[in-house]
Design a protein around this motif. Structure first.
Motif, short mmCIF file in Angstrom:
data_model
loop_
_atom_site.label_atom_id
_atom_site.label_comp_id
_atom_site.label_asym_id
_atom_site.label_seq_id
_atom_site.Cartn_x
_atom_site.Cartn_y
_atom_site.Cartn_z
N PRO A 9 0.97 -1.35 -0.14
CA PRO A 9 0.19 -0.05 -0.05
C PRO A 9 1.04 1.37 -0.14
O PRO A 9 1.93 1.13 0.20
N PRO A 10 0.41 2.44 -0.40
CA PRO A 10 -1.00 2.59 -0.43
C PRO A 10 -1.52 2.67 -1.87
O PRO A 10 -1.05 3.27 -2.66
N PHE A 11 -2.42 1.46 -2.25
CA PHE A 11 -3.02 1.41 -3.42
C PHE A 11 -4.27 0.80 -3.10
O PHE A 11 -4.33 0.08 -2.08
N ASP A 12 -5.35 0.83 -3.87
CA ASP A 12 -6.48 0.10 -3.72
C ASP A 12 -7.43 0.16 -4.98
O ASP A 12 -7.11 0.83 -5.86
N VAL A 13 -8.26 -0.97 -5.03
CA VAL A 13 -9.40 -0.82 -6.03
C VAL A 13 -10.64 -0.57 -5.58
O VAL A 13 -11.06 -1.07 -4.46
N SER A 14 -11.19 0.53 -5.99
CA SER A 14 -12.54 1.16 -5.75
C SER A 14 -13.17 1.37 -6.64
O SER A 14 -13.17 0.86 -7.82
N SER A 34 -10.10 -0.49 1.02
CA SER A 34 -10.24 -1.88 1.69
C SER A 34 -10.12 -1.65 3.26
O SER A 34 -8.93 -0.72 3.69
N LYS A 35 -10.25 -2.63 3.94
CA LYS A 35 -9.72 -2.73 5.43
C LYS A 35 -8.28 -2.86 5.64
O LYS A 35 -7.50 -2.19 6.55
N ALA A 40 -3.03 -0.39 6.74
CA ALA A 40 -1.75 0.02 6.49
C ALA A 40 -1.44 1.61 6.67
O ALA A 40 -0.50 1.97 6.97
N MET A 41 -2.46 2.34 6.18
CA MET A 41 -2.39 3.88 6.09
C MET A 41 -2.25 4.21 7.67
O MET A 41 -1.64 5.44 7.65
N ASN A 42 -2.85 3.60 8.68
CA ASN A 42 -2.93 4.12 9.88
C ASN A 42 -2.07 3.36 10.84
O ASN A 42 -2.19 3.68 12.04
N GLY A 43 -1.32 2.29 10.22
CA GLY A 43 -0.39 1.77 11.33
C GLY A 43 -0.99 0.80 12.39
O GLY A 43 -0.46 0.76 13.45
N VAL A 44 -2.21 0.26 11.93
CA VAL A 44 -2.92 -0.63 12.95
C VAL A 44 -3.06 -1.95 12.35
O VAL A 44 -2.76 -2.14 11.00
N SER A 45 -3.49 -2.78 12.88
CA SER A 45 -4.01 -4.19 12.32
C SER A 45 -5.14 -4.18 11.58
O SER A 45 -6.15 -3.42 11.79
N VAL A 46 -5.38 -5.05 10.80
CA VAL A 46 -6.39 -5.33 9.99
C VAL A 46 -7.67 -5.80 11.11
O VAL A 46 -8.80 -5.25 10.95
N ASP A 47 -7.15 -6.64 12.05
CA ASP A 47 -8.42 -6.88 13.08
C ASP A 47 -8.80 -5.70 13.83
O ASP A 47 -10.14 -5.64 14.06
N THR A 48 -7.92 -4.61 13.91
CA THR A 48 -8.57 -3.42 14.65
C THR A 48 -9.53 -2.77 13.91
O THR A 48 -10.31 -2.10 13.93
N VAL A 49 -9.35 -2.65 12.46
CA VAL A 49 -9.89 -1.83 11.49
C VAL A 49 -11.27 -2.53 11.55
O VAL A 49 -12.16 -1.97 11.41
N VAL A 50 -11.37 -4.04 11.21
CA VAL A 50 -12.53 -4.68 11.29
C VAL A 50 -13.57 -4.33 12.72
O VAL A 50 -14.52 -4.29 12.71
#
Length: 93
Positions: A9-14, A34-35, A40-50
């Motif tokens: 990242p940072p890249f994404d499909v939208s 995406s989560k 990645a942009m915020n320096g947290v885990s995917v589980d945290t975003v979920v």
């Protein structure tokens, strides 16, 4: 049409406002992401975003199967002066 394969990242499909698929190499103008990219942009885990999405701490939208982070809503709220994102802020969405 050329295909770009990016590993980090940072890249994404939208999708844009007309529903056309867009690949963003920089998510500053993306409506959603995406989560994984948001994590990645915020320096947290995917589980945290979920967890943030499930508790309504950040806005999200359902696009087909995946649930995406609603970046446009976050930017709009920040522009209005929002500085704290608390659990339940987006529970009704």
């Amino acid at each position: 049409m050329s295909t770009q394969h990016l590993e980090q990242p940072p890249f994404d499909v939208s999708f844009d406002l007309d529903g056309k698929r867009v690949i963003y190499l920089d998510c500053r103008n993306a409506l959603t992401c995406s989560k994984e990219t948001f994590a990645a942009m915020n320096g947290v885990s995917v589980d945290t975003v979920v967890a943030w999405m499930q508790t309504g701490t950040i806005p999200s939208v359902k696009m087909g199967r995946p649930r995406l982070v609603h970046l446009a809503q976050i930017r709009a709220d920040l522009a209005k002066g929002k500085t704290i994102f608390a659990q339940g802020d987006y529970a009704d969405e």
